[in-house]
Design an enzyme around this catalytic site. Sequence first.
Site, PDB file in Angstrom:
ATOM      1  N   CYS A  55       0.817  -1.228   0.000  1.00 45.39           N
ATOM      2  CA  CYS A  55       0.000   0.000   0.000  1.00 45.39           C
ATOM      3  C   CYS A  55       0.846   1.272   0.000  1.00 45.39           C
ATOM      4  CB  CYS A  55      -0.938   0.016   1.203  1.00 45.39           C
ATOM      5  SG  CYS A  55      -2.066  -1.376   1.222  1.00 45.39           S
ATOM      6  N   HIS A  90      -3.482   7.172   3.181  1.00 43.20           N
ATOM      7  CA  HIS A  90      -3.804   5.913   2.495  1.00 43.20           C
ATOM      8  C   HIS A  90      -5.230   5.507   2.872  1.00 43.20           C
ATOM      9  CE1 HIS A  90      -3.924   1.939   1.055  1.00 43.20           C
ATOM     10  NE2 HIS A  90      -3.753   1.356   2.224  1.00 43.20           N
ATOM     11  N   ASN A 143      -9.979  -0.328  -0.269  1.00 41.50           N
ATOM     12  CA  ASN A 143      -8.525  -0.185  -0.237  1.00 41.50           C
ATOM     13  C   ASN A 143      -7.953  -0.659  -1.577  1.00 41.50           C
ATOM     14  OD1 ASN A 143      -5.787  -0.357   0.212  1.00 41.50           O
ATOM     15  ND2 ASN A 143      -5.934  -1.456   2.154  1.00 41.50           N
TER      16      ASN A 143
HETATM   17  O1  UT7 Z   1      -3.437  -0.940   3.974  1.00 45.13           O
HETATM   18  C1  UT7 Z   1      -3.086  -1.759   5.020  1.00 45.13           C
HETATM   19  C2  UT7 Z   1      -3.923  -2.956   4.857  1.00 45.13           C
HETATM   20  N1  UT7 Z   1      -4.957  -3.230   5.768  1.00 45.13           N
HETATM   21  C3  UT7 Z   1      -5.533  -2.487   6.719  1.00 45.13           C
HETATM   22  O2  UT7 Z   1      -5.211  -1.375   6.977  1.00 45.13           O
HETATM   23  C4  UT7 Z   1      -6.634  -3.138   7.488  1.00 45.13           C
HETATM   24  C5  UT7 Z   1      -6.433  -3.035   8.965  1.00 45.13           C
HETATM   25  N2  UT7 Z   1      -7.446  -3.715   9.733  1.00 45.13           N
HETATM   26  C6  UT7 Z   1      -8.762  -3.372   9.731  1.00 45.13           C
HETATM   27  O3  UT7 Z   1      -9.172  -2.473   9.018  1.00 45.13           O
HETATM   28  C7  UT7 Z   1      -9.692  -4.072  10.688  1.00 45.13           C
HETATM   29  O4  UT7 Z   1      -8.931  -4.889  11.538  1.00 45.13           O
HETATM   30  C8  UT7 Z   1     -10.797  -4.930  10.009  1.00 45.13           C
HETATM   31  C9  UT7 Z   1     -11.791  -4.015   9.324  1.00 45.13           C
HETATM   32  C10 UT7 Z   1     -10.179  -5.878   9.006  1.00 45.13           C
HETATM   33  C11 UT7 Z   1     -11.541  -5.735  11.052  1.00 45.13           C
HETATM   34  O5  UT7 Z   1     -12.123  -4.890  12.026  1.00 45.13           O
HETATM   35  P1  UT7 Z   1     -11.968  -5.219  13.572  1.00 45.13           P
HETATM   36  O6  UT7 Z   1     -12.742  -4.194  14.289  1.00 45.13           O
HETATM   37  O7  UT7 Z   1     -10.490  -5.326  13.846  1.00 45.13           O
HETATM   38  O8  UT7 Z   1     -12.691  -6.611  13.675  1.00 45.13           O
HETATM   39  P2  UT7 Z   1     -12.099  -8.014  14.155  1.00 45.13           P
HETATM   40  O9  UT7 Z   1     -11.219  -8.589  13.108  1.00 45.13           O
HETATM   41  O10 UT7 Z   1     -11.538  -7.844  15.527  1.00 45.13           O
HETATM   42  O11 UT7 Z   1     -13.415  -8.852  14.232  1.00 45.13           O
HETATM   43  C12 UT7 Z   1     -14.479  -8.541  15.148  1.00 45.13           C
HETATM   44  C13 UT7 Z   1     -15.596  -9.512  14.911  1.00 45.13           C
HETATM   45  C14 UT7 Z   1     -15.140 -10.970  14.859  1.00 45.13           C
HETATM   46  O12 UT7 Z   1     -16.124 -11.750  15.485  1.00 45.13           O
HETATM   47  P3  UT7 Z   1     -15.916 -12.281  16.995  1.00 45.13           P
HETATM   48  O13 UT7 Z   1     -14.641 -13.077  16.961  1.00 45.13           O
HETATM   49  O14 UT7 Z   1     -15.809 -11.038  17.817  1.00 45.13           O
HETATM   50  O15 UT7 Z   1     -17.139 -13.079  17.215  1.00 45.13           O
HETATM   51  C15 UT7 Z   1     -15.091 -11.270  13.382  1.00 45.13           C
HETATM   52  O16 UT7 Z   1     -15.310 -12.639  13.114  1.00 45.13           O
HETATM   53  O17 UT7 Z   1     -16.216  -9.249  13.629  1.00 45.13           O
HETATM   54  C16 UT7 Z   1     -16.251 -10.454  12.867  1.00 45.13           C
HETATM   55  N3  UT7 Z   1     -16.108 -10.104  11.452  1.00 45.13           N
HETATM   56  C17 UT7 Z   1     -17.140  -9.784  10.672  1.00 45.13           C
HETATM   57  N4  UT7 Z   1     -18.463  -9.697  10.915  1.00 45.13           N
HETATM   58  C18 UT7 Z   1     -19.259  -9.326   9.885  1.00 45.13           C
HETATM   59  C19 UT7 Z   1     -14.957 -10.013  10.725  1.00 45.13           C
HETATM   60  N5  UT7 Z   1     -15.250  -9.650   9.471  1.00 45.13           N
HETATM   61  C20 UT7 Z   1     -16.589  -9.497   9.403  1.00 45.13           C
HETATM   62  C21 UT7 Z   1     -17.490  -9.139   8.382  1.00 45.13           C
HETATM   63  N6  UT7 Z   1     -18.798  -9.060   8.673  1.00 45.13           N
HETATM   64  N7  UT7 Z   1     -17.053  -8.834   7.151  1.00 45.13           N
END
Ligand code: UT7
Length: 324
Positions: A111, A251, A281
């Site tokens: 990125c 970004h 992204n």
């Molecule tokens: O350019 C650099 C590249 N990437 C980034 O910058 C991305 C950086 N990370 C993020 O943006 C975030 O970590 C995400 C958007 C990917 C995830 O958000 P989060 O608030 O960190 O969620 P999480 O991964 O901690 O997941 C929370 C919950 C989980 O359920 P449990 O374990 O709490 O029951 C996930 O299974 O949300 C669940 N979950 C979803 N639910 C509905 C994960 N993805 C989804 C989804 N829809 N798409």
Amino acid sequence: MVGIVGTGCYLPKKILSNFDLEKTIETTDQWIFERTGIRERRISSHDFYASDMGAHAAKKALQDSKINPSEVDLLIVATMSADMLCPSTACIIQEKIGASKAFAFDLNAACSGFLFALEVAKKFLESDQYQTALVIGVEKLSSMVDWKDRGTCILFGDGAGAAVLKKNHADHQILGAVLGSDGRGADLLKVPAGGSMMPATHETIDQRLHFIKMDGREVYKNAIDLMYRMADETLLKCGLKREDVDLFIPHQANKRIIDAVAKKLSLPSEKIYINVDRYGNTSAASIIIALDDARKEGRMQSGDCLLIVVFGAGFTWGGMVIRW
Ligand code: UT7
């Protein structure tokens, strides 16, 4: 001095909305929008390659700058979704646009790629040998995300942008940049298979190892920390203060990351450019698409101070100030 003389971008017409994703994975528009700020992303067709998107964006940037492709001395393509491992997408685009004089190569800093490529091009132009550079950021991430992994497939999109740079050009001048990397973050965001370490086998395909794998939470924390630090370090290097910033172009990975960084920097919302809601992204294409969109939307005036910060896999990160 090196300045940007023209920009252009290309976004595929096909829109994939959060509601579309609700039909294929267990997710909701509400979850995606609240956690990321993304509403929709663009998806390229299977027979329209990264090089095609990059070539379209490049032609627009060349038209915008009134520069003939044959004048380009150097062509850099920032991408992590190259058409193929070899040859470079830069060489394929060179042929597609007729930049016959240029030497061309790809740069992969995920990125952060476009910012790294801008700085590399600037350094070449500061030497006596070269006058004109074409820098392209392009991604076809739809071919690299696991459409069964709801933690990643909701985030990414396809697109391309390009900028033409000229030496001795005072307008839209690159004032300075700070770049960095830390390979200790390599495991947190990667595509494990398909390289020389893990060539394609039936097993790598069965185990879905050719797709993007990410520890979202760790990446998220590091992104906020590094982008915040880059903003201040880059301003310091350029002899500027936070109050001097007219437009902040971060970004576009996640609106929550952008909001958190802007809050730590005490930047008001009207000085922040966001288009992640429309494109998701687009990795190496994100900054140049944002710059081109912001310009077309009339968000910057001549003489404005633009602060760009990036963060990506590697880890890689950087900041740049452009006097528009
Ligand atoms: O350019 C650099 C590249 N990437 C980034 O910058 C991305 C950086 N990370 C993020 O943006 C975030 O970590 C995400 C958007 C990917 C995830 O958000 P989060 O608030 O960190 O969620 P999480 O991964 O901690 O997941 C929370 C919950 C989980 O359920 P449990 O374990 O709490 O029951 C996930 O299974 O949300 C669940 N979950 C979803 N639910 C509905 C994960 N993805 C989804 C989804 N829809 N798409």
